[in-house]
Scaffold this motif. Structure first.
Motif, PDB file in Angstrom:
ATOM      1  N   UNK A 118       0.808  -1.209   0.000  1.00  0.00           N
ATOM      2  CA  UNK A 118       0.000   0.000   0.000  1.00  0.00           C
ATOM      3  C   UNK A 118       0.846   1.266   0.000  1.00  0.00           C
ATOM      4  N   UNK A 119       0.172   2.367  -0.378  1.00  0.00           N
ATOM      5  CA  UNK A 119       0.764   3.702  -0.319  1.00  0.00           C
ATOM      6  C   UNK A 119      -0.301   4.684   0.143  1.00  0.00           C
ATOM      7  N   UNK A 120       0.101   5.635   0.973  1.00  0.00           N
ATOM      8  CA  UNK A 120      -0.812   6.652   1.497  1.00  0.00           C
ATOM      9  C   UNK A 120      -0.421   7.990   0.876  1.00  0.00           C
ATOM     10  N   UNK A 121      -1.236   8.456  -0.087  1.00  0.00           N
ATOM     11  CA  UNK A 121      -0.826   9.608  -0.906  1.00  0.00           C
ATOM     12  C   UNK A 121      -1.939  10.650  -0.981  1.00  0.00           C
ATOM     13  N   UNK A 122      -2.659  10.862   0.104  1.00  0.00           N
ATOM     14  CA  UNK A 122      -3.818  11.747   0.068  1.00  0.00           C
ATOM     15  C   UNK A 122      -3.449  13.208  -0.186  1.00  0.00           C
ATOM     16  N   UNK A 146      -1.308 -11.584  -2.068  1.00  0.00           N
ATOM     17  CA  UNK A 146      -1.009 -10.193  -1.723  1.00  0.00           C
ATOM     18  C   UNK A 146      -2.159  -9.289  -2.149  1.00  0.00           C
ATOM     19  N   UNK A 147      -2.550  -8.378  -1.237  1.00  0.00           N
ATOM     20  CA  UNK A 147      -3.582  -7.385  -1.527  1.00  0.00           C
ATOM     21  C   UNK A 147      -2.990  -5.988  -1.430  1.00  0.00           C
ATOM     22  N   UNK A 148      -3.510  -5.095  -2.261  1.00  0.00           N
ATOM     23  CA  UNK A 148      -2.931  -3.770  -2.389  1.00  0.00           C
ATOM     24  C   UNK A 148      -3.997  -2.699  -2.191  1.00  0.00           C
ATOM     25  N   UNK A 149      -3.589  -1.568  -1.622  1.00  0.00           N
ATOM     26  CA  UNK A 149      -4.503  -0.438  -1.463  1.00  0.00           C
ATOM     27  C   UNK A 149      -3.730   0.863  -1.565  1.00  0.00           C
ATOM     28  N   UNK A 150      -4.430   1.899  -2.014  1.00  0.00           N
ATOM     29  CA  UNK A 150      -3.846   3.235  -2.122  1.00  0.00           C
ATOM     30  C   UNK A 150      -4.872   4.228  -1.600  1.00  0.00           C
ATOM     31  N   UNK A 190      -7.682  -1.890  -3.940  1.00  0.00           N
ATOM     32  CA  UNK A 190      -8.697  -0.946  -3.475  1.00  0.00           C
ATOM     33  C   UNK A 190      -8.111   0.463  -3.455  1.00  0.00           C
ATOM     34  N   UNK A 191      -8.908   1.417  -3.903  1.00  0.00           N
ATOM     35  CA  UNK A 191      -8.522   2.829  -3.836  1.00  0.00           C
ATOM     36  C   UNK A 191      -9.414   3.523  -2.808  1.00  0.00           C
ATOM     37  N   UNK A 192      -8.796   4.114  -1.780  1.00  0.00           N
ATOM     38  CA  UNK A 192      -9.520   4.643  -0.626  1.00  0.00           C
ATOM     39  C   UNK A 192      -9.515   6.164  -0.560  1.00  0.00           C
ATOM     40  N   UNK A 193     -10.506   6.681   0.163  1.00  0.00           N
ATOM     41  CA  UNK A 193     -10.449   7.990   0.789  1.00  0.00           C
ATOM     42  C   UNK A 193     -10.727   7.765   2.276  1.00  0.00           C
ATOM     43  N   UNK A 194      -9.971   8.414   3.141  1.00  0.00           N
ATOM     44  CA  UNK A 194     -10.108   8.232   4.590  1.00  0.00           C
ATOM     45  C   UNK A 194      -9.919   6.768   5.010  1.00  0.00           C
ATOM     46  N   UNK A 195      -8.890   6.129   4.507  1.00  0.00           N
ATOM     47  CA  UNK A 195      -8.630   4.728   4.866  1.00  0.00           C
ATOM     48  C   UNK A 195      -8.317   4.612   6.362  1.00  0.00           C
ATOM     49  N   UNK A 196      -8.965   3.664   7.077  1.00  0.00           N
ATOM     50  CA  UNK A 196      -8.660   3.469   8.500  1.00  0.00           C
ATOM     51  C   UNK A 196      -7.386   2.662   8.703  1.00  0.00           C
ATOM     52  N   UNK A 197      -6.732   2.886   9.831  1.00  0.00           N
ATOM     53  CA  UNK A 197      -5.482   2.176  10.144  1.00  0.00           C
ATOM     54  C   UNK A 197      -5.704   0.750  10.624  1.00  0.00           C
ATOM     55  N   UNK A 198      -6.941   0.388  10.954  1.00  0.00           N
ATOM     56  CA  UNK A 198      -7.180  -0.872  11.676  1.00  0.00           C
ATOM     57  C   UNK A 198      -8.201  -1.778  11.001  1.00  0.00           C
ATOM     58  N   UNK A 205      -6.915  -3.935   3.858  1.00  0.00           N
ATOM     59  CA  UNK A 205      -6.259  -3.925   5.164  1.00  0.00           C
ATOM     60  C   UNK A 205      -4.792  -3.537   5.061  1.00  0.00           C
ATOM     61  N   UNK A 206      -4.362  -2.657   5.973  1.00  0.00           N
ATOM     62  CA  UNK A 206      -2.935  -2.426   6.206  1.00  0.00           C
ATOM     63  C   UNK A 206      -2.764  -2.090   7.684  1.00  0.00           C
ATOM     64  N   UNK A 207      -1.555  -2.241   8.184  1.00  0.00           N
ATOM     65  CA  UNK A 207      -1.258  -1.979   9.596  1.00  0.00           C
ATOM     66  C   UNK A 207      -0.776  -0.540   9.707  1.00  0.00           C
ATOM     67  N   UNK A 208      -1.637   0.329  10.203  1.00  0.00           N
ATOM     68  CA  UNK A 208      -1.331   1.750  10.235  1.00  0.00           C
ATOM     69  C   UNK A 208      -0.156   2.088  11.127  1.00  0.00           C
ATOM     70  N   UNK A 209       0.491   3.195  10.827  1.00  0.00           N
ATOM     71  CA  UNK A 209       1.677   3.587  11.595  1.00  0.00           C
ATOM     72  C   UNK A 209       1.318   4.045  13.007  1.00  0.00           C
TER      73      UNK A 209
END
Length: 454
Positions: A118-122, A146-150, A190-198, A205-209
Motif C-alpha cells: 500500500x501507499x498513502x498519498x492523500x 497479496x492485496x494492495x490499497x492506495x 482498493x482505492x480509498x479515501x479516509x482509509x482506517x489504520x485498523x 487492510x494495512x497496519x497503520x503507523x
C-alpha cells in the motif's frame, strides 16, 4: 453470565443463519524492517512475518474447535510497503521483490491473504510512493495472496487528483496484467479515501503507523442472522425494526469479542478492534440485499434503497458499540456486487445501476465494491469514478473506496466468474461520456471547509 437460552440462540445463528467470524487479521509492524539493502529488507520482512504469525492459523482452528464458531479467514496486514521499502527500492521492480516475499511468507504461515502492499498519498506522492504504485500491476500478477490499497484522499487533506489519475491507469494495467484470469488482480486492489489504520477486511487492510507492534483485529459478519431477526418485525413500525436490528448486532458483536479476546490471549498479542460489518457472501441467505428487501423493497435499487441502507447501517453501529469498547475498522454494511447474490440478481434484472450504488455509498461502510465493468473502459473514466467516491468520503468524513474490475475482453451483459467468496458478477455499463479534461487538470482538490477544526 450466559444462560442456556443465549447459548442455544448463538448455536442457531451459527448452524442455521450463517453467522461467522469472517476474519482474524493479525496486524504486524514492519517499520523495523527498513534497510538500504533490498536483500536485507526482504529477509527481515520474511522473518518478521513468519515469526510473529507462525501460530495464527493453528490458534484460529483451535478457537473454532473449542467454541464451535466458524472463522472463515485468517489474514495478515502489514505496514504500508511504500514506507518499508523506501530506502532500498529504486525502481518498481524492486518493490515487486517485496510483494513476492510477502506472498511467500503468507504461504508459509498458511493465511489466505496478506494486505499492506500500500501507499498513502492523500496529499502528495513521494518518489517511493509512486514507484510502489507503478509496481502494483506486476506485483498482483505474480503473487497469489497479496492485496494492495492506495489512499488518495481524506477529509483533512482533500483529494490528490494526480494520484487519482494514476490509479485509473493502474487499475486498467492490473486488469490487463491478469486478463488470463478475468482480470482477477483488480479484486485485490482498493482505492480509498479516509482509509482506517485498523481495517481487518481485505483487500484494503494495512497496519497503520499509529498501531502497536502487533495487534489482533477481528471482522465479524452476520447478514443471515439480521435477515432472520427482522422477519419477526414484518409489518411493524420503524421503532420495532430498529430495536430488532440493534439487539441482533449486539449479539453478533459479542461473538466477535469472544473470539478476539481468545485469539489475543492465546497468541499473546494485544486485542485491537472488532469490525462489526455485515459482509455478505455469494451463498443464498447471506446477503445484505436480502436484508434490504426484507425491510420492504421489492428489489435493491428501488426508491427507498438509500434510506433503508442508512437505517440498517446506523442500527448495526448502535448495537455493536454497546457490545465492545473497541469497535473500529469499517463497521457497517458492505454492498459488493459479486459477493452478494441479492445484489447480483438486482443488477441482472436492471434494478441496480452504478449510479444507484454510488448513492448508496453515501450511507454504507465503504463504497463501490467488486463491480465488473467493460474491459475497454478508459482509464480516465475509472479515475473519474474514483474521484466521485473520494469526494463522497471527503465531504461526509467517512471511509469510501473503489474496487472496480475492468474485465479485459468482456462487455456489458457478459458474466465473469471469480470463484470462492469473490463470487461472480454481470458486467455493468458505465457512463459513456468523457471526464478526461477534468481528470487531467492535475493538482489537488482542497479539503472542505469543515476539515479545519484546529
Amino acid at each position: 453470565m450466559l444462560n442456556m437460552f443465549e447459548v442455544n440462540e448463538t448455536n442457531k445463528m451459527i448452524e442455521q443463519e450463517k453467522l461467522d467470524v469472517r476474519t482474524i487479521t493479525l496486524g504486524i509492524s514492519l517499520l523495523d524492517c527498513s534497510d538500504s539493502d533490498l536483500d536485507a529488507v526482504n529477509e527481515k520482512v520474511y522473518n518478521k512475518i513468519t515469526t510473529t504469525a507462525k501460530n495464527l492459523v493453528a490458534v484460529g482452528r483451535e478457537i473454532e474447535r473449542d467454541f464451535g464458531i466458524p472463522i472463515v479467514n485468517k489474514r495478515i496486514s502489514v505496514t504500508p510497503i511504500a514506507m518499508v521499502g523506501a530506502a532500498a527500492c529504486k525502481s518498481p521492480e524492486d518493490y515487486v521483490t517485496i510483494a513476492k516475499t510477502l506472498d511467500r511468507a503468507a504461504h508459509e504461515v498458511g493465511v489466505n491473504f496478506i494486505g499492506g502492499y500500500s501507499a498513502l498519498v492523500s496529499k502528495g506522492m513521494t518518489d517511493a510512493d509512486e514507484r510502489l504504485i507503478r509496481s502494483i500491476p506486476q506485483a498482483l500478477a505474480v503473487t497469489e495472496r497479496v492485496c494492495s490499497s492506495v489512499n488518495v484522499g481524506s477529509t483533512k487533506t482533500g483529494i490528490n487528483m494526480d494520484a487519482v489519475k494514476l490509479m485509473g491507469e493502474i487499475v486498467l494495467a492490473t486488469a490487463e496484467a491478469t486478463k488470463e484470469s478475468d482480470s482477477l488482480g483488480c479484486a485485490k486492489l482498493v482505492v480509498f479515501c479516509n482509509a482506517p489504520d485498523d481495517n481487518p477486511f481485505m483487500a484494503g487492510a494495512f497496519h497503520g503507523v499509529t498501531e502497536a507492534e502487533s495487534i489482533i483485529n477481528v471482522g465479524v459478519s452476520g447478514p443471515g442472522v439480521v435477515k432472520t431477526a427482522i422477519e419477526t418485525a414484518r409489518g411493524k413500525d420503524f421503532e420495532v425494526l430498529c430495536e430488532t436490528i440493534k439487539k441482533t448486532a449486539f449479539k453478533i458483536t459479542r461473538v466477535g469479542q469472544l473470539v478476539a479476546q481468545e485469539a489475543s490471549r492465546r497468541l499473546n498479542i494485544p486485542f485491537g478492534i472488532i469490525d462489526l460489518s455485515l459482509a455478505p457472501t455469494p451463498a443464498v441467505g447471506d446477503s445484505v440485499a436480502e436484508i434490504l428487501e426484507e425491510i420492504g423493497l421489492e428489489r435493491v435499487g428501488a426508491p427507498g434503497t438509500t434510506a433503508a441502507l442508512a437505517m440498517l447501517n446506523d442500527q448495526v453501529k448502535k448495537g455493536g458499540v454497546m457490545a465492545s469498547s473497541y469497535v473500529g475498522g469499517l463497521s457497517g454494511a458492505f454492498i459488493p456486487v459479486s459477493e452478494d447474490q441479492g445484489m447480483i440478481d438486482a443488477v441482472s434484472m436492471g434494478a441496480l445501476t452504478i449510479e444507484k450504488l454510488e448513492a448508496m455509498t453515501c450511507v454504507c461502510s465503504v463504497g463501490l465494491d467488486m463491480i465488473a465493468i467493460p474491459g475497454d473502459t478508459p482509464s480516465t473514466t475509472i479515475a473519474g469514478i474514483i474521484a466521485d467516491e473520494a469526494a463522497i468520503g471527503m465531504i461526509n468524513q467517512k471511509t469510501t473506496a473503489v474496487r472496480l474490475i475492468p474485465v479485459i475482453g468482456k462487455t456489458i451483459g457478459d458474466t465473469v466468474e471469480f470463484g470462492g467468496l469473490l463470487g461472480y458478477a454481470p458486467v455493468m455499463p458505465v457512463n459513456p461520456y468523457s471526464c478526461e479534461k477534468f481528470v487531467t487538470r492535475g493538482g489537488r482538490i482542497p479539503a472542505p471547509i469543515h476539515s479545519f477544526k484546529n
